[in-house]
Design an enzyme around this catalytic site. Sequence first.
Site: not given
Lengths: 222, 99
Positions: A70, A145, A169
Amino acid sequence: MTAHELREKLAKNQTSAGEVLGGILERIKKIEPKINAYARVSEGAAVKAAASVRTDGAAGALAGIPVAVKDNICVNGEETTCASRILKGFRPPYDATVVKRLKDAGAVLLGKTNMDEFAFGSSCETSCYGSTRNPHDTSRIPGGSSGGSAAAVAAGTAVIAIGSDTGGSIRQPAAMCGVVGLKPTYGRVARYGLIAFASSLDQIGPITRDVEDSALALNVIA
Amino acid sequence: MKLIDKDTVKHIAKLSRLSLAEEEVELYSKQLGDILLYISKLNQLNTDDVEPMSHVLPCLVNVERPDAPAVSFSTEQALANAPEKDGDFFRIPKVIEAK
Protein backbone atom coordinates in the site's frame (compact mmCIF):
# COMPACT_ATOMS: atom_id res chain seq x y z
CA MET A 1 -2.66 -19.12 -7.58
CA THR A 2 -1.92 -18.74 -3.90
CA ALA A 3 1.51 -18.07 -2.43
CA HIS A 4 1.68 -21.47 -0.76
CA GLU A 5 0.86 -23.20 -4.06
CA LEU A 6 3.49 -21.12 -5.86
CA ARG A 7 6.05 -21.93 -3.17
CA GLU A 8 5.58 -25.65 -3.87
CA LYS A 9 5.98 -25.17 -7.61
CA LEU A 10 9.09 -23.03 -7.11
CA ALA A 11 10.60 -25.53 -4.69
CA LYS A 12 10.03 -28.33 -7.22
CA ASN A 13 11.55 -26.18 -9.98
CA GLN A 14 8.29 -26.37 -11.94
CA THR A 15 8.53 -22.62 -12.40
CA SER A 16 10.91 -19.76 -11.63
CA ALA A 17 10.60 -16.41 -9.91
CA GLY A 18 11.15 -14.73 -13.27
CA GLU A 19 8.38 -16.76 -14.89
CA VAL A 20 5.94 -16.07 -12.05
CA LEU A 21 6.71 -12.37 -12.24
CA GLY A 22 6.36 -12.37 -16.00
CA GLY A 23 2.88 -13.83 -15.72
CA ILE A 24 1.82 -11.24 -13.16
CA LEU A 25 3.25 -8.33 -15.15
CA GLU A 26 1.37 -9.52 -18.23
CA ARG A 27 -1.83 -9.69 -16.24
CA ILE A 28 -1.20 -6.22 -14.85
CA LYS A 29 -0.80 -4.81 -18.37
CA LYS A 30 -4.07 -6.44 -19.42
CA ILE A 31 -6.24 -5.78 -16.37
CA GLU A 32 -4.87 -2.68 -14.65
CA PRO A 33 -6.47 -0.21 -17.07
CA LYS A 34 -9.88 -1.52 -15.97
CA ILE A 35 -9.12 -1.83 -12.24
CA ASN A 36 -6.56 0.88 -11.36
CA ALA A 37 -5.36 -0.99 -8.28
CA TYR A 38 -1.82 0.37 -8.55
CA ALA A 39 -0.52 3.88 -7.89
CA ARG A 40 2.81 2.77 -9.33
CA VAL A 41 4.09 -0.50 -10.74
CA SER A 42 7.85 -0.90 -10.27
CA GLU A 43 8.58 -3.26 -13.13
CA GLY A 44 12.33 -2.61 -13.24
CA ALA A 45 12.88 -3.19 -9.54
CA ALA A 46 10.65 -6.29 -9.59
CA VAL A 47 12.55 -7.85 -12.49
CA LYS A 48 15.83 -7.22 -10.67
CA ALA A 49 14.46 -8.73 -7.47
CA ALA A 50 13.12 -11.80 -9.26
CA ALA A 51 16.50 -12.35 -10.88
CA SER A 52 18.23 -12.40 -7.48
CA VAL A 53 15.75 -14.69 -5.72
CA ARG A 54 17.49 -17.60 -4.05
CA THR A 55 16.33 -21.09 -4.82
CA ASP A 56 18.61 -22.95 -2.46
CA GLY A 57 18.04 -23.90 1.15
CA ALA A 58 18.53 -20.31 2.25
CA ALA A 59 15.50 -19.17 0.25
CA GLY A 60 13.17 -17.02 2.33
CA ALA A 61 9.59 -17.88 3.23
CA LEU A 62 8.26 -15.70 0.39
CA ALA A 63 11.05 -16.28 -2.12
CA GLY A 64 9.82 -15.35 -5.58
CA ILE A 65 6.31 -14.42 -4.44
CA PRO A 66 4.99 -11.20 -6.04
CA VAL A 67 3.79 -8.81 -3.33
CA ALA A 68 2.20 -5.36 -3.63
CA VAL A 69 2.47 -2.75 -0.89
CA LYS A 70 0.00 0.00 0.00
CA ASP A 71 1.24 3.47 -0.89
CA ASN A 72 1.37 4.68 2.72
CA ILE A 73 4.20 2.28 3.54
CA CYS A 74 7.76 3.49 2.91
CA VAL A 75 9.93 1.68 0.39
CA ASN A 76 13.50 2.98 0.24
CA GLY A 77 14.06 5.19 -2.79
CA GLU A 78 10.63 4.58 -4.26
CA GLU A 79 7.93 7.20 -4.46
CA THR A 80 5.51 6.93 -1.52
CA THR A 81 2.62 9.35 -1.71
CA CYS A 82 -0.37 8.03 0.32
CA ALA A 83 -2.27 8.70 -2.93
CA SER A 84 -1.88 12.42 -2.30
CA ARG A 85 -0.40 15.24 -4.38
CA ILE A 86 0.99 16.63 -1.13
CA LEU A 87 3.61 13.84 -1.09
CA LYS A 88 4.25 13.74 -4.81
CA GLY A 89 7.94 13.05 -5.39
CA PHE A 90 8.62 11.95 -1.82
CA ARG A 91 11.15 9.11 -1.87
CA PRO A 92 11.69 7.68 1.62
CA PRO A 93 15.36 7.15 2.49
CA TYR A 94 14.52 3.95 4.33
CA ASP A 95 12.40 0.80 4.19
CA ALA A 96 9.51 0.26 6.58
CA THR A 97 10.20 -2.69 8.91
CA VAL A 98 7.51 -4.67 7.08
CA VAL A 99 9.15 -3.95 3.72
CA LYS A 100 12.57 -4.97 5.00
CA ARG A 101 11.14 -8.24 6.26
CA LEU A 102 9.39 -8.90 2.96
CA LYS A 103 12.61 -8.24 1.05
CA ASP A 104 14.64 -10.41 3.44
CA ALA A 105 12.10 -13.19 2.89
CA GLY A 106 12.71 -12.99 -0.85
CA ALA A 107 9.41 -11.40 -1.84
CA VAL A 108 9.34 -9.65 -5.22
CA LEU A 109 7.81 -6.21 -4.67
CA LEU A 110 5.54 -5.26 -7.57
CA GLY A 111 4.78 -1.66 -6.69
CA LYS A 112 2.53 0.54 -4.54
CA THR A 113 -1.18 0.10 -4.43
CA ASN A 114 -3.88 2.74 -4.62
CA MET A 115 -5.71 3.91 -1.53
CA ASP A 116 -7.92 6.65 -0.15
CA GLU A 117 -5.80 9.77 0.28
CA PHE A 118 -3.84 9.43 3.54
CA ALA A 119 -6.20 6.53 4.36
CA PHE A 120 -9.00 9.01 5.04
CA GLY A 121 -11.74 6.98 3.39
CA SER A 122 -13.54 3.66 3.00
CA SER A 123 -14.14 3.52 -0.72
CA CYS A 124 -10.87 4.24 -2.51
CA GLU A 125 -12.63 7.08 -4.33
CA THR A 126 -10.57 9.89 -2.84
CA SER A 127 -7.20 9.02 -4.37
CA CYS A 128 -5.31 11.50 -6.54
CA TYR A 129 -4.75 8.56 -8.91
CA GLY A 130 -8.49 8.08 -9.44
CA SER A 131 -10.78 5.36 -8.09
CA THR A 132 -9.93 1.70 -7.96
CA ARG A 133 -12.67 -0.59 -9.31
CA ASN A 134 -13.93 -3.79 -7.75
CA PRO A 135 -12.68 -6.63 -10.00
CA HIS A 136 -15.94 -8.54 -9.51
CA ASP A 137 -17.99 -5.63 -10.91
CA THR A 138 -16.11 -2.61 -12.15
CA SER A 139 -19.10 -0.36 -11.57
CA ARG A 140 -18.61 -0.92 -7.83
CA ILE A 141 -16.07 0.25 -5.31
CA PRO A 142 -13.45 -2.13 -3.95
CA GLY A 143 -13.80 -0.63 -0.49
CA GLY A 144 -11.06 1.24 1.33
CA SER A 145 -8.77 2.58 2.32
CA SER A 146 -6.67 -0.44 1.22
CA GLY A 147 -8.83 -0.70 -1.90
CA GLY A 148 -5.92 -1.08 -4.29
CA SER A 149 -4.36 -3.90 -2.27
CA ALA A 150 -7.64 -5.81 -2.03
CA ALA A 151 -8.48 -5.29 -5.71
CA ALA A 152 -5.00 -6.41 -6.82
CA VAL A 153 -5.28 -9.70 -4.94
CA ALA A 154 -8.85 -10.27 -6.14
CA ALA A 155 -7.87 -9.49 -9.75
CA GLY A 156 -4.77 -11.67 -9.65
CA THR A 157 -2.43 -8.74 -10.25
CA ALA A 158 -0.68 -9.47 -6.94
CA VAL A 159 -0.39 -12.74 -5.04
CA ILE A 160 -0.17 -11.06 -1.65
CA ALA A 161 -0.79 -7.41 -0.89
CA ILE A 162 0.01 -5.44 2.23
CA GLY A 163 -2.51 -2.94 3.53
CA SER A 164 -3.10 -0.92 6.67
CA ASP A 165 -6.11 -0.92 8.97
CA THR A 166 -7.08 1.81 11.44
CA GLY A 167 -10.86 1.44 11.56
CA GLY A 168 -11.43 -1.36 9.07
CA SER A 169 -9.27 -0.40 6.12
CA ILE A 170 -7.94 -3.93 5.49
CA ARG A 171 -10.95 -5.94 6.57
CA GLN A 172 -13.64 -3.97 4.76
CA PRO A 173 -12.02 -3.82 1.28
CA ALA A 174 -10.99 -7.48 1.62
CA ALA A 175 -14.62 -8.35 2.31
CA MET A 176 -15.84 -6.24 -0.60
CA CYS A 177 -13.36 -7.90 -2.96
CA GLY A 178 -13.92 -11.42 -1.71
CA VAL A 179 -10.41 -11.98 -0.36
CA VAL A 180 -8.89 -12.53 3.08
CA GLY A 181 -7.89 -9.46 5.11
CA LEU A 182 -6.36 -9.53 8.55
CA LYS A 183 -5.87 -6.69 11.00
CA PRO A 184 -3.25 -8.01 13.42
CA THR A 185 -3.69 -7.36 17.14
CA TYR A 186 -2.33 -3.90 17.84
CA GLY A 187 1.39 -4.08 18.48
CA ARG A 188 1.93 -7.36 16.61
CA VAL A 189 3.31 -5.73 13.46
CA ALA A 190 5.78 -2.83 13.51
CA ARG A 191 4.44 0.54 12.36
CA TYR A 192 7.93 1.87 11.57
CA GLY A 193 7.71 3.22 8.04
CA LEU A 194 3.90 3.40 7.94
CA ILE A 195 2.73 6.95 7.38
CA ALA A 196 0.47 7.39 10.37
CA PHE A 197 -3.27 7.94 10.45
CA ALA A 198 -4.14 7.19 14.11
CA SER A 199 -1.07 5.82 15.77
CA SER A 200 -2.79 3.99 18.62
CA LEU A 201 -5.05 2.19 16.15
CA ASP A 202 -2.96 1.71 12.97
CA GLN A 203 -1.77 -1.76 12.04
CA ILE A 204 -0.21 -3.08 8.86
CA GLY A 205 -1.60 -6.42 7.72
CA PRO A 206 -1.82 -8.86 4.82
CA ILE A 207 -4.51 -9.23 2.17
CA THR A 208 -4.40 -12.65 0.55
CA ARG A 209 -6.35 -15.22 -1.47
CA ASP A 210 -6.72 -17.65 1.40
CA VAL A 211 -6.14 -18.03 5.10
CA GLU A 212 -3.00 -20.13 4.68
CA ASP A 213 -1.38 -17.29 2.72
CA SER A 214 -2.51 -14.88 5.43
CA ALA A 215 -0.63 -16.91 8.03
CA LEU A 216 2.39 -17.17 5.75
CA ALA A 217 2.46 -13.42 5.25
CA LEU A 218 1.85 -12.56 8.90
CA ASN A 219 4.72 -14.80 9.98
CA VAL A 220 7.01 -12.78 7.74
CA ILE A 221 5.88 -9.26 8.64
CA ALA A 222 5.09 -9.68 12.34
CA MET B 1 -26.59 28.27 20.02
CA LYS B 2 -24.47 26.30 17.64
CA LEU B 3 -21.82 23.99 19.10
CA ILE B 4 -19.42 25.15 16.42
CA ASP B 5 -20.10 28.71 15.31
CA LYS B 6 -19.17 30.14 11.91
CA ASP B 7 -16.09 31.94 13.25
CA THR B 8 -14.77 28.65 14.59
CA VAL B 9 -15.37 26.99 11.22
CA LYS B 10 -13.49 29.79 9.47
CA HIS B 11 -10.61 29.48 11.94
CA ILE B 12 -10.41 25.72 11.45
CA ALA B 13 -10.54 26.21 7.68
CA LYS B 14 -7.64 28.69 7.88
CA LEU B 15 -5.57 26.24 9.96
CA SER B 16 -6.36 23.51 7.44
CA ARG B 17 -5.52 25.76 4.49
CA LEU B 18 -8.99 25.25 3.04
CA SER B 19 -10.97 28.00 1.35
CA LEU B 20 -14.70 27.68 1.96
CA ALA B 21 -17.68 29.33 0.32
CA GLU B 22 -20.19 31.02 2.65
CA GLU B 23 -22.76 28.20 2.18
CA GLU B 24 -20.06 25.68 3.08
CA VAL B 25 -19.23 27.57 6.31
CA GLU B 26 -22.94 27.42 7.21
CA LEU B 27 -23.18 23.72 6.32
CA TYR B 28 -20.02 22.67 8.14
CA SER B 29 -21.00 24.68 11.21
CA LYS B 30 -24.06 22.44 11.55
CA GLN B 31 -22.32 19.20 10.53
CA LEU B 32 -19.33 19.66 12.85
CA GLY B 33 -21.73 20.46 15.69
CA ASP B 34 -23.74 17.31 14.95
CA ILE B 35 -20.56 15.25 15.09
CA LEU B 36 -19.60 16.68 18.49
CA LEU B 37 -23.11 15.98 19.73
CA TYR B 38 -22.88 12.38 18.60
CA ILE B 39 -19.51 11.89 20.27
CA SER B 40 -20.84 13.40 23.51
CA LYS B 41 -23.00 10.27 23.85
CA LEU B 42 -19.85 8.72 25.32
CA ASN B 43 -20.45 10.86 28.42
CA GLN B 44 -23.45 8.60 29.18
CA LEU B 45 -21.01 5.92 30.25
CA ASN B 46 -20.19 5.61 33.93
CA THR B 47 -16.43 5.42 34.11
CA ASP B 48 -16.06 5.83 37.89
CA ASP B 49 -14.45 2.40 38.21
CA VAL B 50 -12.29 2.61 35.12
CA GLU B 51 -8.59 3.36 35.44
CA PRO B 52 -7.32 5.99 33.00
CA MET B 53 -5.30 4.25 30.30
CA SER B 54 -3.36 5.09 27.17
CA HIS B 55 -4.41 1.87 25.45
CA VAL B 56 -6.89 -0.98 26.08
CA LEU B 57 -4.19 -3.62 25.85
CA PRO B 58 -2.28 -3.50 29.16
CA CYS B 59 0.56 -5.74 28.06
CA LEU B 60 2.00 -3.54 25.32
CA VAL B 61 5.70 -2.84 25.55
CA ASN B 62 7.65 -0.81 23.04
CA VAL B 63 10.05 -2.86 20.94
CA GLU B 64 13.27 -0.93 20.59
CA ARG B 65 16.59 -1.58 18.96
CA PRO B 66 19.69 -1.57 21.21
CA ASP B 67 20.88 1.95 21.99
CA ALA B 68 24.09 1.52 20.05
CA PRO B 69 25.52 4.01 17.54
CA ALA B 70 25.03 2.90 13.95
CA VAL B 71 25.41 4.36 10.48
CA SER B 72 22.46 6.65 9.83
CA PHE B 73 21.73 8.94 6.88
CA SER B 74 24.36 10.90 5.04
CA THR B 75 23.67 14.63 4.83
CA GLU B 76 22.82 14.07 1.19
CA GLN B 77 20.25 11.39 2.01
CA ALA B 78 18.72 13.49 4.78
CA LEU B 79 18.31 16.47 2.45
CA ALA B 80 17.19 14.44 -0.58
CA ASN B 81 13.50 15.32 -0.15
CA ALA B 82 13.99 18.91 0.96
CA PRO B 83 11.98 21.29 -1.26
CA GLU B 84 14.63 23.91 -0.51
CA LYS B 85 18.10 23.63 0.96
CA ASP B 86 20.92 25.99 1.85
CA GLY B 87 24.24 24.16 2.03
CA ASP B 88 23.79 21.47 4.67
CA PHE B 89 20.56 22.98 5.99
CA PHE B 90 16.83 22.65 5.31
CA ARG B 91 15.45 26.00 4.20
CA ILE B 92 11.92 26.68 5.47
CA PRO B 93 9.51 29.61 5.84
CA LYS B 94 10.07 31.57 9.04
CA VAL B 95 7.88 30.23 11.84
CA ILE B 96 9.23 32.19 14.79
CA GLU B 97 8.68 35.92 15.02
CA ALA B 98 11.13 38.02 17.02
CA LYS B 99 9.24 40.16 19.57
